[in-house]
Design an enzyme around this catalytic site. Structure first.
Site, PDB file in Angstrom:
ATOM      1  N   ASP A   9      -5.431   2.488 -12.489  1.00  0.00           N
ATOM      2  CA  ASP A   9      -6.536   2.477 -11.654  1.00  0.00           C
ATOM      3  C   ASP A   9      -6.119   3.511 -10.805  1.00  0.00           C
ATOM      4  OD1 ASP A   9      -8.400   1.879  -9.618  1.00  0.00           O
ATOM      5  OD2 ASP A   9      -6.837   1.101  -8.393  1.00  0.00           O
ATOM      6  N   ASP A  11      -7.189   4.853  -7.030  1.00  0.00           N
ATOM      7  CA  ASP A  11      -6.860   4.518  -5.767  1.00  0.00           C
ATOM      8  C   ASP A  11      -5.933   3.719  -5.403  1.00  0.00           C
ATOM      9  OD1 ASP A  11      -8.854   6.707  -5.133  1.00  0.00           O
ATOM     10  OD2 ASP A  11     -10.387   5.205  -5.323  1.00  0.00           O
TER      11      ASP A  11
END
Length: 166
Positions: A9, A11
């Site tokens: 991922d 963020d």
């Protein structure tokens, strides 16, 4: 030997989204005067407001400590892809994420960014994500919950991944 697929991922995992938000609202991560539900709603609305109003927000996210060094090593051991959810109401987030990945990870990350609101539709062995939403809860491989007690940082995450690579 075929490398195992590892999704990372963006963020909150390689990019410090919360720190970037504090540049626009120093209290955004410290609203403790209301219930958790109200606090989450207020925060989510403020996040949307900030991200929608600032076209370059995703271009300038600071790095999470250790991310570049560890992810660079992981590229040698795994078939790595960045798996991120853009903000639907902030179309510049799509482009900003792409530019950010290239800026910080260079050529090795070329064409390795997947933007989706359904992470569970991706097939792979591992997913490093700091949240349990957007399909993470139904991912068929192993979810490595970044920022949790077991995986508080990149050092712990790397040690775990290297220990189970065989």
């Amino acid at each position: 030997m075929k490398k195992k697929i590892l999704y990372i991922d963006m963020d909150g995992v390689v990019a410090d989204f919360d720190k970037a938000l504090e540049n626009y609202d120093s209290e955004i991560n410290n609203r403790n005067h209301v219930s958790d539900h109200i606090q989450a709603t207020i925060r989510n609305n403020k996040v949307d407001e900030i991200c929608e109003a600032n076209d370059d927000f995703f271009h300038n996210l600071p790095l999470v400590n250790g991310a570049v060094d560890v992810v660079s090593k992981l590229f040698e051991q795994f078939d790595v892809y960045f798996l991120s959810t853009p903000m639907w109401n902030a179309p510049h987030s799509f482009t900003g994420k792409r530019i950010w990945i290239e800026k910080h990870f260079g050529e090795v990350a070329s064409k390795r960014l997947i933007l989706t609101h359904r992470k569970d539709l991706n097939i792979g062995e591992f997913l490093i994500d700091d949240r349990i939403c957007n399909g993470v809860e139904n991912f068929s491989g192993i979810h490595i919950h970044f920022g949790s007690e077991k995986f508080p940082d990149w050092e712990a995450t790397y040690e775990y991944l290297i220990s189970i690579i065989d």
